[in-house]
Design a protein around this motif. Structure first.
Motif, mmCIF file in Angstrom:
data_model
loop_
_atom_site.group_PDB
_atom_site.id
_atom_site.type_symbol
_atom_site.label_atom_id
_atom_site.label_comp_id
_atom_site.label_asym_id
_atom_site.label_seq_id
_atom_site.Cartn_x
_atom_site.Cartn_y
_atom_site.Cartn_z
ATOM 1 N N LEU A 1 0.816 -1.205 0.000
ATOM 2 C CA LEU A 1 0.000 0.000 0.000
ATOM 3 C C LEU A 1 0.852 1.260 0.000
ATOM 4 O O LEU A 1 1.768 1.386 0.821
ATOM 5 N N PRO A 2 0.515 2.202 -0.866
ATOM 6 C CA PRO A 2 1.187 3.499 -0.827
ATOM 7 C C PRO A 2 0.668 4.276 0.381
ATOM 8 O O PRO A 2 -0.415 3.989 0.899
ATOM 9 N N LEU A 3 1.425 5.233 0.844
ATOM 10 C CA LEU A 3 0.974 6.031 1.977
ATOM 11 C C LEU A 3 1.677 7.371 2.000
ATOM 12 O O LEU A 3 2.720 7.551 1.381
ATOM 13 N N LEU A 4 1.084 8.281 2.727
ATOM 14 C CA LEU A 4 1.738 9.563 3.012
ATOM 15 C C LEU A 4 2.392 9.510 4.376
ATOM 16 O O LEU A 4 3.448 10.088 4.585
ATOM 17 N N GLY A 5 1.755 8.824 5.330
ATOM 18 C CA GLY A 5 2.297 8.718 6.677
ATOM 19 C C GLY A 5 1.886 7.425 7.330
ATOM 20 O O GLY A 5 0.922 6.773 6.926
ATOM 21 N N ILE A 6 2.644 7.043 8.364
ATOM 22 C CA ILE A 6 2.362 5.820 9.122
ATOM 23 C C ILE A 6 2.806 6.042 10.559
ATOM 24 O O ILE A 6 3.802 6.722 10.799
ATOM 25 N N ASP A 7 2.058 5.459 11.511
ATOM 26 C CA ASP A 7 2.467 5.563 12.912
ATOM 27 C C ASP A 7 2.851 4.192 13.451
ATOM 28 O O ASP A 7 2.709 3.179 12.767
ATOM 29 N N ARG A 8 3.342 4.147 14.685
ATOM 30 C CA ARG A 8 3.848 2.902 15.277
ATOM 31 C C ARG A 8 2.754 1.876 15.558
ATOM 32 O O ARG A 8 3.043 0.727 15.849
ATOM 33 N N PHE B 1 -1.261 2.452 11.641
ATOM 34 C CA PHE B 1 -2.286 3.190 10.916
ATOM 35 C C PHE B 1 -1.635 4.103 9.894
ATOM 36 O O PHE B 1 -0.679 4.808 10.197
ATOM 37 N N ARG B 2 -2.172 4.041 8.671
ATOM 38 C CA ARG B 2 -1.598 4.809 7.570
ATOM 39 C C ARG B 2 -2.464 6.011 7.252
ATOM 40 O O ARG B 2 -3.675 5.989 7.450
ATOM 41 N N CYS C 1 7.291 8.441 8.602
ATOM 42 C CA CYS C 1 6.910 7.915 9.912
ATOM 43 C C CYS C 1 6.558 9.075 10.836
ATOM 44 O O CYS C 1 7.318 10.044 10.932
ATOM 45 N N VAL C 2 5.416 8.971 11.484
ATOM 46 C CA VAL C 2 4.951 10.038 12.383
ATOM 47 C C VAL C 2 4.551 9.446 13.729
ATOM 48 O O VAL C 2 4.336 8.238 13.850
ATOM 49 N N ALA C 3 4.431 10.301 14.734
ATOM 50 C CA ALA C 3 4.064 9.847 16.073
ATOM 51 C C ALA C 3 2.665 9.251 16.092
ATOM 52 O O ALA C 3 2.428 8.210 16.705
#
Length: 175
Positions: free
Chosen positions: A108-115, A118-119, A150-152
């Motif tokens: 899956l492509p994504l702009l952001g993901i957290d630990r 969740f994308r 990667c984001v919080a």
């Protein structure tokens, strides 16, 4: 909604700001790491990179060479679900179209993901809607992107679904 819009803007900028060398090196590492997910005869869903998205061409070439069936998404705007067609084919009435539950693995492509897995996608909801519609079989869901994505925490909604894994140039997370 405003939080998602602002986060999408910031993440697009971070991804776009990668230098050509950083992008090339990261892309090679990620494609190499993803190759362990290739299984002969299995259906793998990928995407065509748009703009500054991670390019999966090396992975796709290896998967096809190793005997995996590679598919790309086709959007059904009426149902907000994805069909998958064989990589490189143009869609017409006789094209073999499969739903997501027929895939063994989905990248899956994504702009952001957290630990938590969740994308944050582009905002169309096509992948989430398609994943939610899987009744019999749930494919392995692997988000792919760069470490700068990667984001919080990703702002979540009730229909959002966590992924099984995320692969970038620095690490591989399993959820």
């Amino acid at each position: 909604m405003d939080d998602k819009r602002l986060l999408r803007t910031a993440l697009r900028r971070a991804r776009k700001d990668l230098s050509p060398l950083e992008r090339r090196t990261a892309t090679q590492r990620i494609n190499r790491c993803l190759k362990k997910n290739i299984r002969r005869g299995k259906n793998i869903a990928v995407y065509r990179a748009v703009g500054s998205e991670l390019n999966l061409n090396d992975f796709i070439h290896s998967a096809r060479r190793r005997g995996a069936q590679v598919f790309e998404p086709l959007i059904d705007r009426r149902s907000r679900r994805l069909w998958f067609i064989p990589w490189g084919q143009t869609a017409h009435r006789r094209t073999r179209k499969l739903r997501m539950e027929r895939m063994s693995t989905v990248l899956l492509p994504l702009l952001g993901i957290d630990r938590a897995g969740f994308r944050l996608g582009q905002g169309g909801g096509y992948y989430d809607t398609s994943l939610a519609a899987c009744r019999v079989h749930h494919p392995r869901r692997i988000g792919v992107g760069f470490a700068c994505q990667c984001v919080a925490a990703v702002p979540r909604e009730a229909h959002d679904q966590a992924l099984d894994a995320f692969v970038c140039e620095r690490h591989e997370w399993r959820f």
